[in-house]
Design an enzyme around this catalytic site. Structure first.
Site, PDB file in Angstrom:
ATOM      1  N   ASN A   9       0.870  -1.172   0.000  1.00 28.21           N
ATOM      2  CA  ASN A   9       0.000   0.000   0.000  1.00 28.21           C
ATOM      3  C   ASN A   9       0.909   1.225   0.000  1.00 28.21           C
ATOM      4  O   ASN A   9       1.496   1.564   1.012  1.00 28.21           O
ATOM      5  CB  ASN A   9      -0.883  -0.036   1.257  1.00 28.21           C
ATOM      6  N   TRP A  10       1.022   1.859  -1.166  1.00 30.04           N
ATOM      7  CA  TRP A  10       1.965   2.972  -1.289  1.00 30.04           C
ATOM      8  C   TRP A  10       1.455   4.249  -0.637  1.00 30.04           C
ATOM      9  O   TRP A  10       2.193   5.219  -0.521  1.00 30.04           O
ATOM     10  CB  TRP A  10       2.272   3.237  -2.764  1.00 30.04           C
ATOM     11  N   LYS A  11       0.175   4.266  -0.296  1.00 31.94           N
ATOM     12  CA  LYS A  11      -0.446   5.468   0.298  1.00 31.94           C
ATOM     13  C   LYS A  11      -0.183   6.684  -0.605  1.00 31.94           C
ATOM     14  O   LYS A  11      -0.091   6.529  -1.807  1.00 31.94           O
ATOM     15  CB  LYS A  11       0.065   5.672   1.730  1.00 31.94           C
ATOM     16  N   HIS A  94      -9.440   1.118   4.765  1.00 32.78           N
ATOM     17  CA  HIS A  94      -8.173   1.329   5.483  1.00 32.78           C
ATOM     18  C   HIS A  94      -8.421   2.289   6.654  1.00 32.78           C
ATOM     19  O   HIS A  94      -9.207   3.223   6.545  1.00 32.78           O
ATOM     20  CB  HIS A  94      -7.115   1.896   4.532  1.00 32.78           C
ATOM     21  N   GLU A  96      -6.806   4.682   7.776  1.00 33.75           N
ATOM     22  CA  GLU A  96      -6.578   6.111   7.494  1.00 33.75           C
ATOM     23  C   GLU A  96      -7.800   6.718   6.817  1.00 33.75           C
ATOM     24  O   GLU A  96      -8.134   7.883   7.042  1.00 33.75           O
ATOM     25  CB  GLU A  96      -5.307   6.281   6.647  1.00 33.75           C
ATOM     26  N   GLU A 166      -5.302  -5.012  10.456  1.00 32.57           N
ATOM     27  CA  GLU A 166      -4.301  -3.981  10.706  1.00 32.57           C
ATOM     28  C   GLU A 166      -4.645  -3.215  11.976  1.00 32.57           C
ATOM     29  O   GLU A 166      -5.454  -2.284  11.938  1.00 32.57           O
ATOM     30  CB  GLU A 166      -4.253  -3.001   9.532  1.00 32.57           C
ATOM     31  N   GLY A 172       2.530   2.223  10.768  1.00 33.22           N
ATOM     32  CA  GLY A 172       3.475   3.326  10.628  1.00 33.22           C
ATOM     33  C   GLY A 172       4.158   3.724  11.926  1.00 33.22           C
ATOM     34  O   GLY A 172       4.814   4.760  11.995  1.00 33.22           O
ATOM     35  N   SER A 213       3.530  -2.133  10.353  1.00 37.92           N
ATOM     36  CA  SER A 213       4.974  -2.173  10.621  1.00 37.92           C
ATOM     37  C   SER A 213       5.620  -3.514  10.246  1.00 37.92           C
ATOM     38  O   SER A 213       6.533  -3.976  10.939  1.00 37.92           O
ATOM     39  CB  SER A 213       5.263  -1.801  12.084  1.00 37.92           C
ATOM     40  N   GLY A 234       2.938  -1.120   4.253  1.00 34.45           N
ATOM     41  CA  GLY A 234       2.924   0.304   3.915  1.00 34.45           C
ATOM     42  C   GLY A 234       4.338   0.805   3.653  1.00 34.45           C
ATOM     43  O   GLY A 234       4.881   0.634   2.561  1.00 34.45           O
ATOM     44  N   GLY A 235       4.950   1.378   4.665  1.00 32.41           N
ATOM     45  CA  GLY A 235       6.269   2.015   4.536  1.00 32.41           C
ATOM     46  C   GLY A 235       7.300   1.173   3.794  1.00 32.41           C
ATOM     47  O   GLY A 235       7.985   1.667   2.893  1.00 32.41           O
TER      48      GLY A 235
HETATM   49  P1  PGA Z   1       2.933   0.296   7.627  1.00 32.87           P
HETATM   50  O1  PGA Z   1       1.451   0.500   7.013  1.00 32.87           O
HETATM   51  O2  PGA Z   1       3.486  -0.969   7.017  1.00 32.87           O
HETATM   52  O3  PGA Z   1       3.682   1.517   7.196  1.00 32.87           O
HETATM   53  O4  PGA Z   1       2.779   0.194   9.105  1.00 32.87           O
HETATM   54  C1  PGA Z   1       0.607  -0.598   6.792  1.00 32.87           C
HETATM   55  C2  PGA Z   1      -0.698  -0.137   6.193  1.00 32.87           C
HETATM   56  O5  PGA Z   1      -1.194   0.929   6.556  1.00 32.87           O
HETATM   57  O6  PGA Z   1      -1.270  -0.841   5.334  1.00 32.87           O
END
Ligand code: PGA
Length: 251
Positions: A9-11, A94, A96, A166, A172, A213, A234-235
């Protein structure tokens, strides 16, 4: 046997040009790893270009969000049929989106239904906040989010989906859940619920990912858990080496 899947997930990262560079780095590293599926979810603006780049490769494409109407006066939104020409998967719900864009269990459900109607495969995200976790409400929250999101979804529909657990406090933050803890939530509040809602056979077929994470150093311990079928990253999905190493850990 469920095939492992590592999804990125590149956000809100990467211009079209930057996205191309990352995909050029990912393609040779992932190509040989046939035992694991890979999905990448770049921002909308890069989807068309990246769709051309990954065609015929093992990388599948996903979007990060979708609106539920097919078309109309909804300035700024993207519909399921628009995405269906470009991607196979779409992340829905998600945390967010829930936290910053007021998405509710009800709108998540509308998006899941609309995505399925258009032939997209939802990657449904569920997970509790830190406050809910500390109050011992993890099971209650995850169950509520899951049942609401899947309201009206058929057995055929759920069979095309993936679910990502998640915990919001792990996203993050560098503070991943423990592999055993994540597995317990996935088994008790997601897979067992799916068995009740559909059947044990269906529940045993659905891939459930852990997210929060996930890095090359900890990926393997998550993948060793019996009910964790991969990761939503994500990251670490923004660095080709990290994403490739996480995928290798899933073999
Ligand atoms: P993260 O994000 O790996 O940066 O913790 C995961 C996500 O939000 O899908």
């Amino acid at each position: 046997m469920r095939k492992a899947c590592v999804a990125g997930n590149w956000k809100m990262h990467k211009t079209v040009t930057e996205a191309e560079t990352l995909v050029q780095e990912l393609l040779p590293g992932l190509e040989g790893i046939s035992a694991v599926d890979n999905v990448i979810c770049p921002p909308f603006t890069a989807l068309d270009r990246i769709a051309g780049m990954v065609r015929g490769s093992k990388i599948e494409l996903g979007a990060q969000n979708v609106f539920w109407e097919e078309q109309g006066a909804y300035t700024g939104e993207i519909s399921p049929p628009m995405l269906a020409e470009l991607v196979k998967h779409v992340i829905i719900g998600h945390s967010e989106r829930r936290a910053y864009f007021q998405e509710s269990d009800q709108t998540v459900n509308k998006k899941v239904q609309a995505a399925l109607t258009a032939g997209l495969r939802p990657i449904l995200c569920v997970g509790e906040t830190l406050e809910e976790y500390e109050a011992g409400k993890t099971g209650q929250v995850v169950r509520r989010q899951l049942l609401a999101a899947l309201d009206g979804v058929s057995e055929e529909g759920i069979s095309t989906m993936m679910i990502a657990y998640e915990p919001v406090w792990a996203i993050g933050t560098g503070k991943a859940a423990t592999p055993e803890g994540a597995n317990r939530v996935i088994r008790d509040y997601i897979r067992d619920e799916l068995a009740g809602l559909f059947s044990r056979k269906v529940a045993d077929r659905i891939r459930i990912l852990y997210g929060g994470s996930v890095k090359p150093v900890n990926a393997r311990e998550f993948f060793e858990q019996p009910d964790i079928d991969g990761a939503l990253v994500g990251g670490a999905s923004l660095k080709a080496d990290d994403f490739i190493q996480i995928t290798q850990a899933a073999i």
